[in-house]
Design a protein around this motif. Structure first.
Motif, short mmCIF file in Angstrom:
data_model
loop_
_atom_site.label_atom_id
_atom_site.label_comp_id
_atom_site.label_asym_id
_atom_site.label_seq_id
_atom_site.Cartn_x
_atom_site.Cartn_y
_atom_site.Cartn_z
N GLU A 181 34.56 -3.34 108.80
CA GLU A 181 34.25 -4.81 108.21
C GLU A 181 34.91 -5.10 107.32
OE1 GLU A 181 30.34 -7.22 106.20
OE2 GLU A 181 30.09 -4.95 106.83
N VAL A 182 35.42 -6.54 107.39
CA VAL A 182 36.25 -7.08 106.54
C VAL A 182 35.69 -8.27 105.59
CG1 VAL A 182 38.63 -8.26 106.28
CG2 VAL A 182 38.29 -6.67 108.33
N ARG A 183 36.29 -8.16 104.33
CA ARG A 183 35.71 -9.07 103.16
C ARG A 183 36.76 -9.58 102.38
NH1 ARG A 183 29.36 -8.19 101.57
NH2 ARG A 183 28.58 -7.85 103.68
N GLN A 184 37.04 -10.57 101.88
CA GLN A 184 37.86 -11.26 100.81
C GLN A 184 36.90 -11.55 99.58
OE1 GLN A 184 40.30 -14.72 102.16
NE2 GLN A 184 41.85 -13.75 100.65
N TYR A 185 37.67 -10.92 98.53
CA TYR A 185 36.92 -11.73 97.35
C TYR A 185 38.12 -11.85 96.28
CZ TYR A 185 32.82 -8.87 98.66
OH TYR A 185 31.63 -8.13 99.25
N ARG A 186 37.75 -12.57 95.24
CA ARG A 186 38.77 -13.43 94.23
C ARG A 186 38.58 -12.26 93.36
NH1 ARG A 186 38.68 -19.07 93.94
NH2 ARG A 186 40.63 -18.29 92.49
N THR A 187 39.63 -12.34 92.37
CA THR A 187 40.00 -11.28 91.21
C THR A 187 39.30 -11.62 90.12
OG1 THR A 187 42.19 -12.37 90.98
CG2 THR A 187 41.99 -10.39 92.51
N PHE A 188 38.49 -12.49 90.07
CA PHE A 188 37.61 -12.86 88.81
C PHE A 188 36.71 -11.91 88.78
CE2 PHE A 188 38.57 -17.43 90.11
CZ PHE A 188 39.44 -17.50 89.16
N THR A 189 36.38 -11.48 87.42
CA THR A 189 35.43 -10.11 87.01
C THR A 189 34.29 -10.27 87.67
OG1 THR A 189 36.48 -9.98 84.93
CG2 THR A 189 34.42 -8.89 85.43
N ALA A 190 33.55 -11.31 87.82
CA ALA A 190 32.13 -11.67 88.64
C ALA A 190 32.34 -11.27 90.05
CB ALA A 190 31.77 -13.05 88.56
N ALA A 191 33.43 -11.83 90.89
CA ALA A 191 33.88 -11.66 92.22
C ALA A 191 34.17 -10.15 92.33
CB ALA A 191 34.86 -12.52 92.72
N LEU A 192 34.64 -9.42 91.31
CA LEU A 192 34.96 -8.00 91.55
C LEU A 192 33.79 -7.04 91.47
CD1 LEU A 192 38.15 -7.67 89.51
CD2 LEU A 192 37.96 -7.50 91.98
N ARG A 193 32.79 -7.51 90.84
CA ARG A 193 31.34 -7.00 90.72
C ARG A 193 30.74 -7.15 91.82
NH1 ARG A 193 30.38 -9.93 85.75
NH2 ARG A 193 31.18 -8.87 83.85
N GLU A 194 30.78 -8.21 92.79
CA GLU A 194 29.96 -8.24 94.01
C GLU A 194 30.96 -7.48 94.65
OE1 GLU A 194 30.46 -12.22 95.38
OE2 GLU A 194 29.53 -13.16 93.49
N LEU A 195 32.06 -7.26 94.82
CA LEU A 195 33.01 -6.33 95.78
C LEU A 195 32.31 -4.71 95.39
CD1 LEU A 195 35.30 -4.95 97.36
CD2 LEU A 195 36.55 -5.25 95.51
N ARG A 196 32.09 -4.34 94.18
CA ARG A 196 31.61 -3.41 93.88
C ARG A 196 30.11 -2.93 94.42
NH1 ARG A 196 30.92 -2.34 87.53
NH2 ARG A 196 29.31 -3.82 87.79
N ALA A 197 29.38 -3.85 94.25
CA ALA A 197 27.93 -3.82 94.99
C ALA A 197 28.07 -3.40 96.20
CB ALA A 197 27.32 -5.07 94.19
N TRP A 198 29.02 -4.34 96.96
CA TRP A 198 29.14 -4.19 98.38
C TRP A 198 29.43 -2.63 98.78
CZ3 TRP A 198 33.78 -4.56 101.67
CH2 TRP A 198 33.46 -4.73 102.93
N LEU A 199 30.53 -2.29 97.97
CA LEU A 199 30.81 -0.84 98.36
C LEU A 199 29.87 0.18 98.12
CD1 LEU A 199 34.74 -0.85 96.65
CD2 LEU A 199 34.01 -0.96 99.02
N VAL A 200 29.14 0.02 97.09
CA VAL A 200 27.81 0.81 97.04
C VAL A 200 26.69 0.72 97.95
CG1 VAL A 200 25.84 1.37 95.15
CG2 VAL A 200 28.01 0.93 94.36
N ALA A 201 26.70 -0.53 98.43
CA ALA A 201 25.75 -0.65 99.51
C ALA A 201 25.95 -0.14 100.71
CB ALA A 201 25.41 -2.24 99.52
N GLU A 202 27.31 -0.07 101.19
CA GLU A 202 27.87 0.67 102.10
C GLU A 202 28.09 2.05 102.03
OE1 GLU A 202 28.61 -0.54 105.06
OE2 GLU A 202 28.19 -2.56 104.73
N ARG A 203 27.40 2.63 101.06
CA ARG A 203 27.60 3.83 100.76
C ARG A 203 29.11 4.62 100.86
NH1 ARG A 203 23.32 3.83 104.25
NH2 ARG A 203 24.47 5.33 105.65
N VAL A 204 29.85 3.85 100.46
CA VAL A 204 31.36 4.38 100.36
C VAL A 204 31.70 5.53 99.67
CG1 VAL A 204 33.80 3.57 99.99
CG2 VAL A 204 32.36 2.34 101.39
#
Length: 422
Positions: free
Chosen positions: A35-58
């Motif tokens: 699955e591919v997703r794109q995020y901005r490098t603002f801190t709030a967007a990076l937190r969303e990336l982190r939450a997605w990785l945790v949800a995917e059990r990476v």
């Protein structure tokens, strides 16, 4: 290839965006999907990336060391302990030609990671990161101060003032007093030369000749601005040094141990601790540290033929600091490092000086590894080490003669043992 990491992610980091690819088993368990997703490098967007990785059990995440853009991404992601982060050398993960897109780069990282083909780079601790910032910036300011002094010398040359031909340091106490007098309007060479102090007094006759020229108000303006900038840079470097001393205080013992190596002063010790750290367990051997710093010959062989042995770039700051320390070590007359420099310089012929300095820098870094790993001060081998190693019997006889001159009887027993290469 076998899949070793069940759920992993590859991040292609840029200044403004992060392309993230998560690879996982399919719902049926018979294959792999991504699955591919794109995020901005603002801190709030990076937190969303982190939450997605945790949800995917990476369990593992890999990214390239792209300039300084990886740092904010790393800092946000490392706050979560549910997965392992790997920072990879871009040269180790280069994609195939003709397949260069952000998505394919991130997917390639994830594919390499799931097969266990990636090796993480050394990421400094927060303390080391602060030390690196301070020592590297101090180095840049010192280089800029040197360039300003060279510009000052060109202004004096344009004015016909040959002060640098007589004074060894145009920023020394006596020379600075003469420059200030020139800026203030004094043009009499005799009066200017009389500002010489202590050992410079014997050069007054020559100074009178050197200080006669066409110094004008234009030169005074340039000289004033250059001196002010040099003073500002000196103050900035002193401030950085004071901060480095405060940061490195917990490692004072390591600085003390490194200081036992000839030619290696506190500033070089600071750079070693900032770049490599005080813990040498991250480098399995001294050869690993030398290779990481770019202080060993390159290894390039094909069809049984060795190509250029040019060393890799490695850690530029550490490599530069060790070469500067090597120059200082070569000026010692009664040390093993000084003898090694002379030996290599003779061996390498016309390019002997450059290669010898590089070899001494390599040896000093190897010594630093042992000093930090074993927590022991440097043990001097002596200027006659190579002579003793080549002919131990002759050395024993010479030593016996010296002892006999003191009135003692000596019986020589020589035991020759295999020696380790240095």
């Amino acid at each position: 290839m076998d899949v070793l990491v069940d759920r992993c992610a590859g991040l292609d980091v840029h200044k403004d965006t992060v392309m993230a690819v998560v690879r996982r088993p399919t719902a049926s368990g018979s294959g792999r999907e991504q699955e591919v997703r794109q995020y901005r490098t603002f801190t709030a967007a990076l937190r969303e990336l982190r939450a997605w990785l945790v949800a995917e059990r990476v369990t593992q995440v890999a990214m390239e060391a792209t300039g300084s853009y990886w740092k904010p991404v790393w800092h946000v992601l490392e706050a979560e302990i549910g997965y392992e982060l790997q920072l990879c050398n871009p040269r180790h993960v280069k994609n195939l030609p003709g397949r260069k897109t952000d998505v394919s780069d991130a997917a390639w990282l994830a594919q390499l990671l799931e097969c266990g083909l990636l090796r993480g780079s050394f990421v400094p601790s927060p303390v080391m990161a602060r030390l690196r910032d301070l020592t590297r910036y101090a180095k840049k300011l010192t280089e800029e101060r040197t360039r300003e002094i060279q510009r000052l010398q060109r202004v004096l040359e344009d004015a016909g003032i040959k002060l640098d031909s007589v004074a060894s340091d145009v920023m020394g106490k006596s020379a600075r007093a003469m420059l200030e007098a020139l800026i203030a309007g004094e043009r009499d060479p005799a009066v200017l030369a009389d500002f010489a102090q202590t050992r410079m007094r014997v050069k007054i006759p020559e100074l009178r000749l050197a200080l006669e020229g066409g110094f004008s108000e234009h030169h005074a303006l340039l000289l004033r601005m250059l001196l002010d900038h040099i003073d500002h840079l000196s103050a900035a470097v002193d401030r950085l040094d004071a901060q480095v001393e405060a940061e490195v205080a917990p490692f004072s013992k390591a600085v003390e141990l490194l200081g036992t190596i000839p030619g290696l002063g506190p500033r070089t010790a600071w750079v070693i601790l900032a770049e490599a750290g005080p813990d040498m367990t991250r480098f399995p051997t001294a050869a690993h540290l030398a290779s990481w710093a770019g202080l060993c010959p390159g290894n390039h062989e094909s069809a049984g033929k060795r190509s250029s042995g040019r060393a890799r770039k490695g850690d530029t700051a550490l490599r530069t600091a060790m070469v500067e320390a090597a120059w200082a070590a070569t000026r010692t007359r009664s040390t093993y490092l000084g003898a090694q420099y002379q030996r290599f310089r003779r061996r390498f012929g016309s390019r002997g000086e450059t290669k010898a300095i590089f070899a001494v820098a390599h040896t000093m870094l190897v010594i630093a590894w042992h000093v930090l790993a074993e927590h022991k001060p440097y043990a001097e081998l002596g200027v006659d080490y190579f002579t003793r190693r080549a002919d131990p019997e002759a050395h024993a006889r010479r030593l016996a003669r010296e002892i006999e001159k003191l009135g003692f009887d000596v019986t020589i027993h020589v035991t020759i043992q295999p020696h380790a290469a240095v």
